[in-house]
Write an enzyme that holds these catalytic residues in place. Structure first.
Site, mmCIF file in Angstrom:
data_model
loop_
_atom_site.group_PDB
_atom_site.id
_atom_site.type_symbol
_atom_site.label_atom_id
_atom_site.label_comp_id
_atom_site.label_asym_id
_atom_site.label_seq_id
_atom_site.Cartn_x
_atom_site.Cartn_y
_atom_site.Cartn_z
ATOM 1 N N LYS A 1 0.803 -1.236 0.000
ATOM 2 C CA LYS A 1 0.000 0.000 0.000
ATOM 3 C C LYS A 1 0.837 1.289 0.000
ATOM 4 C CE LYS A 1 -4.155 -1.718 2.334
ATOM 5 N NZ LYS A 1 -5.100 -1.502 3.433
ATOM 6 N N ASP B 1 -9.965 3.098 2.724
ATOM 7 C CA ASP B 1 -10.049 2.431 4.034
ATOM 8 C C ASP B 1 -10.652 3.345 5.103
ATOM 9 O OD1 ASP B 1 -9.005 -0.074 3.349
ATOM 10 O OD2 ASP B 1 -6.942 0.561 3.704
#
Ligand code: NAP
Length: 282
Positions: free
Chosen positions: A69, A105
């Site tokens: 990520k 997220d």
């Protein structure tokens, strides 16, 4: 699949147990969209080539998960502001060869929490346990949502301090070592969030904080969704607290990615039902 099928998926390592293919393919089928979603095991040194593959193969986009990520940000053309603030990308959209990175997220977490808690976040006192990748996304989105204060308590103090310093641009925040958080009396907070991996299957009896801090005025949230109810949430319920598990965050981060790729509202209830059924069977 035919020549017009649009490809999406997840890059991670390992990704064999990812529930994202089930969740997204259920959603594509429900809306009769000619898309498909696969899990791609991308080893550490192979990420740059995998990202070039998105362009070369004309994928519509991908999710990016552990351990890629942060590194993936080096290989994209543009990065959305919130992803930059979080310092990580979990969703890539391919706009005619331009790769744009987003992070869904944090917003996925906030969407899920507000949906299930049904209480305004404005003015709330928050304690976050953990300062890893998931904590960053959740903390940045919460910090921007109007909460009054965020205390970050982490096993390693340096990471708690670093995250709290970053959050201070939006909200009052300080970092503490988890061992120095007073765990002998009810916590002076409205919302306690576990972002550590403590309590995750198979270590389901583990709890990240003493049950002595739990009380009936608290909302206790755990990012873990396997098990659906961790020992922390079970103890919180026994103390009369409200609880929120990690399933909603998983569904909503996926729904936000789905909406970026397809331009359509995601069938959130169907996605949740598919994942829930899978979790209850396994
Ligand atoms: P990560 O970056 O590796 O961070 C792990 C965090 O847990 C760190 O703060 C670490 O503290 C702490 N920790 C680990 N073991 C501990 C222990 N024994 N005692 C105290 N603290 C401990 O992992 P992550 O990506 O943030 O993921 C964390 C959790 O969130 C996982 O359970 C993951 O499944 C969940 N998650 C859920 C979603 C969702 O959609 N619901 C999304 C992402 C992640 P140190 O800094 O001291 O090592």
């Amino acid at each position: 699949m035919d020549s017009k099928t649009l490809f999406t998926g997840v890059f991670g390592f390992p990704v064999g147990h990812s529930m994202s293919p089930l969740m997204h393919n259920t959603a594509f089928a429900a809306l009769e969209l000619n898309y498909t979603y696969g899990a791609f095991e991308v080893e550490k040194g192979a990420l740059k080539k995998a990202v070039e593959g998105i362009r070369a193969l004309g994928f519509r986009g991908v999710n990016v998960t552990i351990p890629h990520k942060v590194e993936v940000m080096d290989y994209l053309d543009e990065i959305d502001e919130e992803a930059r603030q979080i310092g990580a990308v979990n969703t890539i959209v391919n706009e005619n060869g331009t790769l744009i990175g987003y992070n869904t997220d944090g917003q996925g977490y906030v969407r899920s929490l507000t949906e299930e808690w049904n209480t305004p976040l404005k003015g709330k006192k928050v304690v976050i346990l953990g300062a890893g990748g998931a904590a960053r996304g959740v903390a940045v989105s919460l910090a921007k949502s109007g909460v009054a204060e965020i205390i970050v308590a982490n096993r390693s103090f340096d990471k708690a301090h670093e995250l709290a310093t970053h959050l201070s641009q939006w909200v009052g925040s300080r970092g503490v070592a988890l061992e120095h958080l007073d765990q002998t009396k009810p916590l002076d907070a409205d919302l306690l969030i576990n972002t550590t991996s403590v309590g995750m299957s198979p270590h389901v009896a583990h709890i990240p904080i003493s049950p002595a801090v739990l009380h009936d005025q608290l909302m206790v949230s755990d990012l873990i969704y396997n098990p659906l109810y961790t020992e922390l949430l079970t103890q919180a319920q026994q103390a009369g607290a409200r609880v929120h598990n990690g399933l909603g965050m998983f569904i909503h981060q996926g729904a936000l990615a789905f909406e970026r790729w397809t331009g359509q509202a995601a069938p959130v209830s169907l996605m949740k039902e598919a994942v829930l059924q899978f979790l209850q069977k396994s």
